[in-house]
Structures are given as C-alpha cells and as structure tokens.
Write an enzyme that holds these catalytic residues in place. Structure first.
Site, PDB file in Angstrom:
ATOM      1  N   ASP A   1       0.817  -1.220   0.000  1.00 29.99           N
ATOM      2  CA  ASP A   1       0.000   0.000   0.000  1.00 29.99           C
ATOM      3  C   ASP A   1       0.849   1.269   0.000  1.00 29.99           C
ATOM      4  O   ASP A   1       0.323   2.371   0.014  1.00 29.99           O
ATOM      5  CB  ASP A   1      -0.919  -0.010   1.231  1.00 29.99           C
ATOM      6  CG  ASP A   1      -1.970   1.098   1.195  1.00 29.99           C
ATOM      7  OD1 ASP A   1      -2.458   1.418   0.104  1.00 29.99           O
ATOM      8  OD2 ASP A   1      -2.285   1.640   2.273  1.00 29.99           O
TER       9      ASP A   1
ATOM     10  N   SER B   1      -7.049   6.032  -1.020  1.00 28.56           N
ATOM     11  CA  SER B   1      -7.382   4.645  -1.346  1.00 28.56           C
ATOM     12  C   SER B   1      -8.838   4.335  -1.026  1.00 28.56           C
ATOM     13  O   SER B   1      -9.341   4.706   0.039  1.00 28.56           O
ATOM     14  CB  SER B   1      -6.484   3.689  -0.563  1.00 28.56           C
ATOM     15  OG  SER B   1      -5.121   4.002  -0.761  1.00 28.56           O
TER      16      SER B   1
ATOM     17  N   GLN C   1      -5.427  -1.552  -6.722  1.00 29.50           N
ATOM     18  CA  GLN C   1      -6.044  -0.603  -5.808  1.00 29.50           C
ATOM     19  C   GLN C   1      -6.849   0.423  -6.596  1.00 29.50           C
ATOM     20  O   GLN C   1      -6.382   0.924  -7.626  1.00 29.50           O
ATOM     21  CB  GLN C   1      -4.975   0.113  -4.985  1.00 29.50           C
ATOM     22  CG  GLN C   1      -5.531   1.018  -3.893  1.00 29.50           C
ATOM     23  CD  GLN C   1      -4.416   1.585  -3.019  1.00 29.50           C
ATOM     24  OE1 GLN C   1      -3.914   2.679  -3.283  1.00 29.50           O
ATOM     25  NE2 GLN C   1      -4.018   0.848  -1.990  1.00 29.50           N
TER      26      GLN C   1
END
Length: 303
Positions: free
Chosen positions: A200, A228, A278
């Site tokens: 991430d 996100s 993502q």
C-alpha cells in the site's frame, strides 16, 4: 516487523467472533497507515486457520480513517473451511467505528501447471542508489518514522529501465526495489502480512502518473487529492520480504473521480510472487468546496 505487526488475542466479541487487538502507525498527519491495518487484519484471519494453509488472496475496503497509536479491534468471521480452501472475513474497529472490511482466502499447497510472465529487465538493487532525489521524492509523502525505519526503498530511474518496458500513455511502469529492514521471522504468514504492509506504500500515487504535463518537466499539471478506496493482493508464491523484491506499478486508467493502479512483486531471481490492485479516489483540490470535499483516505464512509 514482527513487533510492528504484533496482535494480542482478546477472546470473542459479543457475536462469538474471534477478536484480536493491535495498534497502527501513521501514514500521514493524524492518520493511520492503511497498509498496516490491512496487514494486521490479514494476520488476525490467519490465526484462525490451519497453519498448513497459505493465503492466496485478500480483498479489502477502507471504510473510515483510523487514528495512529490507538487500539484497533479485529473481529474475524469464519465463512468457510473446505477441504482445500478456507475463507475469513475481518472487520477492523476503532472506538466503535468500522475502519476496514477484509476478506481473505487460504488454501493448502497443491501441485499443478505453472507459468508466469517475465520480470522486467532492471538494474539489481546493489547498483541502484540508496540515497538521492528519487528516494527523497518517494518518502516526501510519508511522514511516519516507523515506516521509514522498517522499509528500505530504492526507486529505479526511468532512464535505467528496459528500453522495451511498456509505456501506457500516462507514463511508463514505475519500478522500485523494496525490502523489510527490521527482520522478519521465518513464519510464512508473517512474510505474507509484511508484503501486504508494503503493497500500500506507493499505489495511490501511481495514479498521478497519468496526469503529468510533460511540457513542464513532468510535474503534476494540477493538484490532486488521492486516497485509497479498496485494495487487493493475490499471493502467487511464497517469498521472503527481508530480501529485495522488485515492485512494478502502473495506472491503466482514471476518470469519473476514480483511478486504478496495479502492479507486481518479483524476487530478484525473477519469480512472480504477488499481484496487487487498488482503486483510488482522484479529485482536483482546487475544485473542492465545503460541501463537496471528500473525507480523507482510507477514510471514505461506506457508500
């Protein structure tokens, strides 16, 4: 890394679901790092399955913003225990507020056909500068000293990458070597969680690659708000995260206030170990009004 991802068993919640507790580091000012919440949620799920099973995928939705240094409760629901596959659902809470909903799948080892695409031709990590403008630029958006102490990153200059590397209109693939520096136990579950932690770190900002004005030195032609929305990882093969992994990222599309980023993790010997994706909220900062301003990051309330 083991200490950073540490969880304590907290018995069962009122509905009988196994519960674990942990704390997360900051990813930005007064904001928990989403990758840390994902990694701990994965570990909580793993603690309820047979140790002979390996995680094969996770899918997570960020529901609201967490506070760093404040306890997070992870409640695990056992959805399925099959002959080969097991499925778990984890909800992370902080102060009664749901932060994350994660579903993870685990499977027993089995043999079968095997193939993979080839790793891009890039310089080995030893020949990539450990310090410099690219490293400083990478860390410029990450304020947490805990992450900086736990992860080493060596971005690869686009001039050093394979001349035949894909160009996707919005920019070439972005490549970097990454590894855990604080040491990771030999437990394969811990390495899976550490990879989720690292996955991430850069994906959201990769979406901005498609919004570069090449006429002004590659600087963003507009100020963007990026955060996100969801996160997915497919674990193809085991790996050690305390050795160098090549993290290749790209953003195939953005529009309608959303952008998509995806990428792959490779060992230095060219083994494809994971694929990540993502979805990111993308808005122009100057276009925001008091009524239209999005709630920050991993912060989005369920829509």
């Amino acid at each position: 890394m083991d200490d950073l991802l540490q969880l304590t068993h907290a018995g069962k919640a009122l509905d009988g679901a196994p519960e674990f507790r942990g704390t997360c580091c900051a990813g930005g000012p007064d904001r928990a790092y989403g990758g840390h919440v994902v990694a701990q949620a994965l570990l909580a799920a793993q603690r309820t399955v047979d140790p002979a099973r390996f995680v094969n995928s996770l899918h997570a939705y960020f529901l609201s913003m967490g506070r760093p240094g404040t306890e997070v409760q992870y409640q695990v629901r056992i959805l399925r225990d099959g002959g080969t596959y097991a499925l778990r659902q984890v909800t992370a809470f902080q102060g009664g507020n749901a932060l994350l909903s994660l579903t993870a799948s685990f499977k027993k080892v089995e043999s079968g056909p095997d193939h993979q695409i080839a790793m891009p031709h890039v310089p080995m990590p030893e020949s990539v500068p450990a310090q410099g403008e690219l490293v400083d630029r990478f860390w410029s958006g990450i304020t947490s000293s805990v992450i900086r102490q736990s992860v080493e990153v060596r971005p690869i200059s686009s001039n050093s990458a394979d001349e035949n590397a894909a160009d996707h209109g919005g920019g070439r693939d972005r490549c970097m070597w990454i590894r855990i520096t604080g040491g990771v136990s030999s437990d394969h579950w811990m390495h899976s969680a550490a990879l989720a932690f690292c996955s991430d770190l850069a994906l959201a900002r990769t979406v901005a690659l498609g919004h570069l004005d090449r006429q002004v030195g590659g600087k963003p032609h507009q100020k963007l708000f990026l955060t996100s929305l969801d996160h997915a990882v497919w674990f193809h093969r085991p790996c050690r995260t305390d050795d160098w992994l090549l993290f290749v990222q790209r953003s195939p599309t953005s529009g309608g206030g959303r952008g998509l980023a995806n990428g792959e993790f490779w060992t230095r010997t060219g083994v494809l170990v994971a694929t990540v994706a993502q979805e990111v909220l993308v808005r122009e900062k100057q276009a925001l009004t008091a009524d239209a301003r999005p709630i920050p990051a991993a912060t989005m309330q369920a829509r």
